[in-house]
Write a protein that holds these residues in place. Structure first.
Motif, PDB file in Angstrom:
ATOM      1  N   GLU A   1      -6.443 -41.450  -5.094  1.00 18.77           N
ATOM      2  CA  GLU A   1      -6.437 -40.779  -6.393  1.00 18.77           C
ATOM      3  C   GLU A   1      -7.771 -40.947  -7.102  1.00 18.77           C
ATOM      4  OE1 GLU A   1      -1.618 -41.501  -7.007  1.00 18.77           O
ATOM      5  OE2 GLU A   1      -3.102 -42.865  -7.887  1.00 18.77           O
ATOM      6  N   VAL A   2      -8.348 -42.136  -7.036  1.00 15.93           N
ATOM      7  CA  VAL A   2      -9.675 -42.365  -7.636  1.00 15.93           C
ATOM      8  C   VAL A   2     -10.719 -41.483  -6.960  1.00 15.93           C
ATOM      9  CG1 VAL A   2     -11.520 -44.039  -8.032  1.00 15.93           C
ATOM     10  CG2 VAL A   2      -9.134 -44.716  -8.366  1.00 15.93           C
ATOM     11  N   GLU A   3     -10.621 -41.352  -5.651  1.00 19.82           N
ATOM     12  CA  GLU A   3     -11.542 -40.500  -4.905  1.00 19.82           C
ATOM     13  C   GLU A   3     -11.476 -39.062  -5.421  1.00 19.82           C
ATOM     14  OE1 GLU A   3     -12.264 -38.812  -0.345  1.00 19.82           O
ATOM     15  OE2 GLU A   3     -10.694 -40.304  -0.746  1.00 19.82           O
ATOM     16  N   ALA A   4     -10.262 -38.579  -5.716  1.00 25.09           N
ATOM     17  CA  ALA A   4     -10.098 -37.219  -6.229  1.00 25.09           C
ATOM     18  C   ALA A   4     -10.709 -37.076  -7.619  1.00 25.09           C
ATOM     19  CB  ALA A   4      -8.618 -36.848  -6.258  1.00 25.09           C
TER      20      ALA A   4
ATOM     21  N   HIS B   1      -4.177 -32.538  -1.782  1.00 26.41           N
ATOM     22  CA  HIS B   1      -3.056 -33.436  -2.065  1.00 26.41           C
ATOM     23  C   HIS B   1      -3.489 -34.638  -2.903  1.00 26.41           C
ATOM     24  CE1 HIS B   1      -4.976 -35.199   1.480  1.00 26.41           C
ATOM     25  NE2 HIS B   1      -4.329 -36.328   1.245  1.00 26.41           N
ATOM     26  N   LYS B   2      -4.716 -35.119  -2.694  1.00 28.93           N
ATOM     27  CA  LYS B   2      -5.227 -36.237  -3.494  1.00 28.93           C
ATOM     28  C   LYS B   2      -5.491 -35.797  -4.934  1.00 28.93           C
ATOM     29  CE  LYS B   2      -7.465 -38.756   0.316  1.00 28.93           C
ATOM     30  NZ  LYS B   2      -8.768 -39.237   0.849  1.00 28.93           N
ATOM     31  N   MET B   3      -6.017 -34.567  -5.101  1.00 30.38           N
ATOM     32  CA  MET B   3      -6.300 -34.065  -6.440  1.00 30.38           C
ATOM     33  C   MET B   3      -5.005 -33.875  -7.221  1.00 30.38           C
ATOM     34  SD  MET B   3      -9.121 -33.260  -8.165  1.00 30.38           S
ATOM     35  CE  MET B   3      -8.481 -34.058  -9.639  1.00 30.38           C
ATOM     36  N   ILE B   4      -3.989 -33.343  -6.568  1.00 29.91           N
ATOM     37  CA  ILE B   4      -2.686 -33.156  -7.223  1.00 29.91           C
ATOM     38  C   ILE B   4      -2.087 -34.517  -7.586  1.00 29.91           C
ATOM     39  CG2 ILE B   4      -0.308 -32.396  -6.874  1.00 29.91           C
ATOM     40  CD1 ILE B   4      -1.443 -30.096  -5.166  1.00 29.91           C
ATOM     41  N   ALA B   5      -2.175 -35.465  -6.672  1.00 27.95           N
ATOM     42  CA  ALA B   5      -1.628 -36.802  -6.925  1.00 27.95           C
ATOM     43  C   ALA B   5      -2.328 -37.463  -8.114  1.00 27.95           C
ATOM     44  CB  ALA B   5      -1.766 -37.675  -5.677  1.00 27.95           C
ATOM     45  N   ALA B   6      -3.649 -37.287  -8.204  1.00 28.47           N
ATOM     46  CA  ALA B   6      -4.407 -37.878  -9.312  1.00 28.47           C
ATOM     47  C   ALA B   6      -3.987 -37.263 -10.647  1.00 28.47           C
ATOM     48  CB  ALA B   6      -5.902 -37.677  -9.092  1.00 28.47           C
ATOM     49  N   LEU B   7      -3.813 -35.939 -10.679  1.00 33.62           N
ATOM     50  CA  LEU B   7      -3.395 -35.271 -11.919  1.00 33.62           C
ATOM     51  C   LEU B   7      -1.973 -35.676 -12.305  1.00 33.62           C
ATOM     52  CD1 LEU B   7      -4.878 -31.690 -11.369  1.00 33.62           C
ATOM     53  CD2 LEU B   7      -5.791 -33.539 -12.795  1.00 33.62           C
ATOM     54  N   GLU B   8      -1.114 -35.829 -11.320  1.00 34.52           N
ATOM     55  CA  GLU B   8       0.256 -36.263 -11.612  1.00 34.52           C
ATOM     56  C   GLU B   8       0.258 -37.691 -12.158  1.00 34.52           C
ATOM     57  OE1 GLU B   8       2.128 -35.524  -7.862  1.00 34.52           O
ATOM     58  OE2 GLU B   8       2.863 -33.532  -8.487  1.00 34.52           O
ATOM     59  N   ARG B   9      -0.626 -38.526 -11.648  1.00 36.97           N
ATOM     60  CA  ARG B   9      -0.742 -39.892 -12.161  1.00 36.97           C
ATOM     61  C   ARG B   9      -1.235 -39.859 -13.622  1.00 36.97           C
ATOM     62  NH1 ARG B   9       0.918 -44.740  -9.941  1.00 36.97           N
ATOM     63  NH2 ARG B   9       0.012 -44.127  -7.930  1.00 36.97           N
TER      64      ARG B   9
END
Length: 293
Positions: free
Chosen positions: A140-143, A238-246
């Protein structure tokens, strides 16, 4: 530099078109007939110089101001494995995006957030909060880092400052036209500037300034979708979506200072027309929609 040149050229072209339009439609003649001894070309130049001065000065000082305001620790020599990973990740993403390697920093703030700033794509600063490192996993940080690198690669800091300069120009120009019209046509002051000029100019600057802010914030929201797409390309959708959801789950965390929110990945809960960022729900939906097409 090409983007700066294009926007400056566009702004001065608009000023030239306005000046010609005032003459073609006889507006300057109408003003002169009513005693408004105003040099419109000079006023346009004055408004442009004044309108761009603040935004360009802020742009060139943006990185040093951000470091001071947020007390950013710039990672010159990594002191831990996490700092080393942050620098290596940002530099790898910058290489892929085709820009100069940004400075990388950390600032102490409980909110999971990050920002990018700097006067051009090859001299940027990417900074993350301690809250971001605490609340997110590395994917998530990477995104988030990829999102900020995309801001730098897109030249968003420059473009936002130039758009602010354009709207500032028209706010100054139109407010002074309104003030002079009030002086000459209502108060019948034939020469100089009466109190009506200053009062009406100030009121019109406030009204037009609100409208100008809506335009600038509309662009700011649009660039967030583009940076999300860039982040998805660099780090994975998927990482970008996960980061926004977080980030969505952490919306009640304390926001960044007002002056830094436009450059952050999340600005918290704000009114729609004056929001620097779109709702996280819309950003997530936009990324998911890309996956379906």
């Amino acid at each position: 530099m090409l983007r700066i040149g294009l926007y400056l050229a566009a702004n001065f072209a608009i000023l030239a078109v306005l000046s010609v339009a005032f003459r073609l439609f006889g507006i300057d003649s109408l003003l002169a007939a009513n005693g408004v001894d105003l040099n419109l070309t000079a006023l346009l130049v004055f408004a442009a110089v004044l309108g761009f001065a603040g935004s360009l000065i802020s742009l060139f000082m943006s990185k040093s101001m951000a470091k001071a305001a947020m007390r950013v620790h710039v990672i010159a020599t990594p002191r831990s494995a996490t700092e080393r990973w942050l620098v290596e990740t940002v530099h790898a993403q910058a290489d892929r995006a085709g820009i100069g390697r940004p400075e990388v920093g950390i600032f102490d703030h409980p909110s999971p957030n990050a920002f990018a700033t700097g006067w051009n794509s090859d001299d940027a600063l990417i900074a993350v909060s301690t809250g971001l490192l605490h609340h997110m996993n590395r994917g998530e940080v990477e995104a988030v880092l990829a999102h900020e690198v995309s801001h730098a690669a897109n030249g968003d800091m420059v473009t936002l400052a130039l758009i602010q300069g354009v709207v500032n120009t028209f706010v100054i120009f139109l407010s002074r036209i309104a003030g002079l019209l009030f002086d000459r046509l209502i108060l019948r002051i034939e020469r100089g500037y009466g109190p009506g000029f200053w009062f009406v100019s100030l009121i019109m600057e406030m009204i037009l300034g609100v409208l100008a802010m809506m335009i600038v914030m509309w662009f700011s929201r649009w660039r967030e979708f583009r940076a999300d797409a860039g982040g998805a390309t660099l780090a994975g959708r998927h990482k970008m979506i996960a980061a926004l959801e977080r980030l969505k789950r952490a919306q009640n965390a304390p926001p960044l200072p007002e002056e830094m929110r436009a450059f952050a990945i999340s600005a918290g809960r704000v009114q729609a027309l004056f929001a620097s960022h779109p709702p996280l729900e819309k950003r997530i939906a936009a990324l998911k929609q890309v996956g379906r097409t």
